[in-house]
Motif scaffolding. Structure first.
Motif, short mmCIF file in Angstrom:
data_model
loop_
_atom_site.label_atom_id
_atom_site.label_comp_id
_atom_site.label_asym_id
_atom_site.label_seq_id
_atom_site.Cartn_x
_atom_site.Cartn_y
_atom_site.Cartn_z
N PHE A 1 -5.84 -8.22 -18.06
CA PHE A 1 -5.27 -6.99 -18.62
C PHE A 1 -6.13 -5.78 -18.26
CE2 PHE A 1 -4.72 -3.86 -22.02
CZ PHE A 1 -3.35 -3.66 -21.94
N LYS A 2 -7.46 -5.93 -18.35
CA LYS A 2 -8.37 -4.85 -17.99
C LYS A 2 -8.25 -4.52 -16.50
CE LYS A 2 -11.76 -5.59 -21.64
NZ LYS A 2 -13.14 -6.02 -21.96
N GLN A 3 -8.13 -5.55 -15.65
CA GLN A 3 -7.98 -5.31 -14.22
C GLN A 3 -6.67 -4.58 -13.92
OE1 GLN A 3 -8.25 -9.29 -12.65
NE2 GLN A 3 -10.46 -9.16 -12.35
N VAL A 4 -5.59 -5.01 -14.56
CA VAL A 4 -4.29 -4.38 -14.37
C VAL A 4 -4.34 -2.93 -14.85
CG1 VAL A 4 -1.90 -4.40 -15.20
CG2 VAL A 4 -2.97 -6.52 -14.44
N SER A 5 -4.98 -2.68 -15.97
CA SER A 5 -5.08 -1.32 -16.51
C SER A 5 -5.89 -0.42 -15.57
CB SER A 5 -5.74 -1.33 -17.89
OG SER A 5 -4.94 -2.05 -18.79
N GLU A 6 -6.99 -0.95 -15.05
CA GLU A 6 -7.81 -0.17 -14.13
C GLU A 6 -7.05 0.13 -12.84
OE1 GLU A 6 -11.86 -0.51 -11.44
OE2 GLU A 6 -11.57 -1.94 -13.06
N ALA A 7 -6.35 -0.87 -12.32
CA ALA A 7 -5.57 -0.68 -11.10
C ALA A 7 -4.50 0.39 -11.32
CB ALA A 7 -4.93 -2.00 -10.66
N TYR A 8 -3.83 0.34 -12.44
CA TYR A 8 -2.80 1.33 -12.75
C TYR A 8 -3.40 2.73 -12.86
CZ TYR A 8 0.65 3.99 -15.37
OH TYR A 8 1.52 4.97 -15.77
N GLU A 9 -4.53 2.83 -13.55
CA GLU A 9 -5.18 4.12 -13.74
C GLU A 9 -5.55 4.76 -12.40
OE1 GLU A 9 -9.41 5.62 -15.48
OE2 GLU A 9 -8.35 4.14 -16.68
N VAL A 10 -6.00 3.96 -11.46
CA VAL A 10 -6.39 4.48 -10.15
C VAL A 10 -5.17 4.82 -9.30
CG1 VAL A 10 -7.50 3.87 -7.95
CG2 VAL A 10 -8.64 3.34 -10.11
N LEU A 11 -4.21 3.92 -9.25
CA LEU A 11 -3.08 4.11 -8.33
C LEU A 11 -2.05 5.13 -8.80
CD1 LEU A 11 -2.48 0.44 -7.15
CD2 LEU A 11 -3.83 2.24 -6.07
N ILE A 12 -1.96 5.40 -10.08
CA ILE A 12 -0.96 6.34 -10.58
C ILE A 12 -1.41 7.79 -10.38
CG2 ILE A 12 -1.65 6.60 -12.98
CD1 ILE A 12 1.91 5.94 -11.70
N ARG B 1 0.80 -1.22 0.00
CA ARG B 1 0.00 0.00 0.00
C ARG B 1 0.83 1.27 0.00
NH1 ARG B 1 -5.12 -1.05 -0.35
NH2 ARG B 1 -5.77 -3.08 0.35
N ASN B 2 2.10 1.17 0.31
CA ASN B 2 2.94 2.37 0.30
C ASN B 2 3.89 2.37 -0.90
OD1 ASN B 2 4.53 0.31 1.18
ND2 ASN B 2 5.24 1.32 3.03
N ALA B 3 3.49 1.74 -1.99
CA ALA B 3 4.32 1.66 -3.21
C ALA B 3 4.47 3.05 -3.83
CB ALA B 3 3.68 0.71 -4.21
N THR B 4 5.64 3.28 -4.41
CA THR B 4 5.91 4.56 -5.08
C THR B 4 5.34 4.51 -6.50
OG1 THR B 4 8.02 3.83 -5.98
CG2 THR B 4 8.04 4.84 -3.77
N LYS B 5 5.32 5.68 -7.14
CA LYS B 5 4.82 5.74 -8.53
C LYS B 5 5.70 4.92 -9.46
CE LYS B 5 2.09 9.88 -8.65
NZ LYS B 5 1.62 10.94 -9.51
N ASP B 6 7.01 4.93 -9.22
CA ASP B 6 7.91 4.14 -10.06
C ASP B 6 7.63 2.64 -9.91
OD1 ASP B 6 9.20 6.36 -11.09
OD2 ASP B 6 10.73 6.37 -9.51
N GLU B 7 7.36 2.20 -8.69
CA GLU B 7 7.02 0.78 -8.47
C GLU B 7 5.71 0.43 -9.15
OE1 GLU B 7 9.10 -0.02 -4.12
OE2 GLU B 7 7.11 0.88 -4.19
N ILE B 8 4.75 1.34 -9.11
CA ILE B 8 3.45 1.11 -9.76
C ILE B 8 3.64 1.00 -11.27
CG2 ILE B 8 1.19 2.14 -10.23
CD1 ILE B 8 1.35 3.41 -7.41
N LYS B 9 4.42 1.91 -11.85
CA LYS B 9 4.67 1.87 -13.30
C LYS B 9 5.37 0.58 -13.70
CE LYS B 9 4.99 6.86 -13.96
NZ LYS B 9 5.88 7.99 -14.25
N GLU B 10 6.36 0.18 -12.93
CA GLU B 10 7.12 -1.04 -13.27
C GLU B 10 6.22 -2.27 -13.18
OE1 GLU B 10 10.16 -3.30 -14.60
OE2 GLU B 10 10.12 -1.11 -14.48
#
Length: 172
Positions: free
Chosen positions: A49-60, A11-20
Motif C-alpha cells: 500500500f505504501k509503495q502504491v501510494s508513493e508511486a501514485y504521488e510521483v506519477l500524478i 510509461r505513457n499512461a495518462t492521468k486517468d489510467e494512473i488514478k484508476e
C-alpha cells in the motif's frame, strides 16, 4: 522501485489510467481490509500500500513524474520515453543503460540537460548575470561621468596634459 511497474502501467499512461490503477490497488492492499489477516499478510499489504501510494504521488504530479522519468533513465534523449527501469530499483532486470543509445564519442547532451536544469546552476547563472550586468553598468556610468567632467578629451589626452603641467611646475 519502478513506479510504473508497481501500478502495472506503461510509461505513457495518462492521468486517468494512473488514478484508476491507484484506486484498484489501494482497495486491494489497504491496511483496513487486511486487519483480520495474519501479521505476515498484514505487513506485506501495508508495504505494498505504501509503495502504491508513493508511486501514485510521483506519477500524478507532472513535475515529479518528469523528474522521475529523467532520473530513472527512461528518458531516451530524443523527446520520448523508453520502457524498462533501472536495475537498482528492481526494474526489469536490465541495466540502467540498456535502453539508451550507444554513447558517441564527443558531447553528451543528456548530461548537459541534467546539469543546466538544476536549481543551483540556474541560481548561479542568475547571480552571475546580475554581477556582470552591474559591472557593465558601472563601466558605462564611469565613462559617462568622465565625458561630463572632461568634455572633448580622452583619458590619454588628460594624462598628457597633467604630465605637461607637472613638468612646467618642476621648471619653475
Amino acid at each position: 522501485m519502478d513506479h510504473y511497474k508497481i501500478l502495472g502501467l506503461s510509461r505513457n499512461a495518462t492521468k486517468d489510467e494512473i488514478k484508476e490503477a491507484f484506486r484498484n490497488l489501494a482497495l486491494k492492499f489497504h491496511p483496513d481490509k487486511h486487519s483480520q489477516s495474519s501479521k505476515e499478510v498484514r505487513d506485506g499489504a501495508t508495504v505494498r500500500f505504501k509503495q502504491v501510494s508513493e508511486a501514485y504521488e510521483v506519477l500524478i504530479d507532472d513535475r515529479k513524474r518528469a523528474d522521475y522519468n529523467l532520473r530513472s533513465g527512461s528518458f531516451n534523449g530524443r523527446g520520448g520515453f523508453s520502457g524498462g527501469g533501472n536495475s537498482r530499483s528492481g526494474g526489469y532486470g536490465y541495466s540502467r543503460n540498456a535502453y539508451r543509445p550507444k554513447e558517441r564519442a564527443g558531447f553528451n547532451f543528456d548530461i548537459l540537460l541534467r546539469f543546466v536544469t538544476r536549481r543551483g546552476f540556474l541560481l548561479n547563472l542568475a547571480f552571475g548575470g546580475v554581477i556582470l550586468g552591474g559591472a557593465v553598468a558601472i563601466e558605462r556610468s564611469g565613462e559617462a561621468i568622465w565625458k561630463m567632467q572632461n568634455s572633448g578629451k580622452s583619458f590619454e589626452e588628460a594624462m598628457e596634459s597633467i604630465e605637461k603641467i607637472k613638468a612646467q611646475k618642476k621648471k619653475n
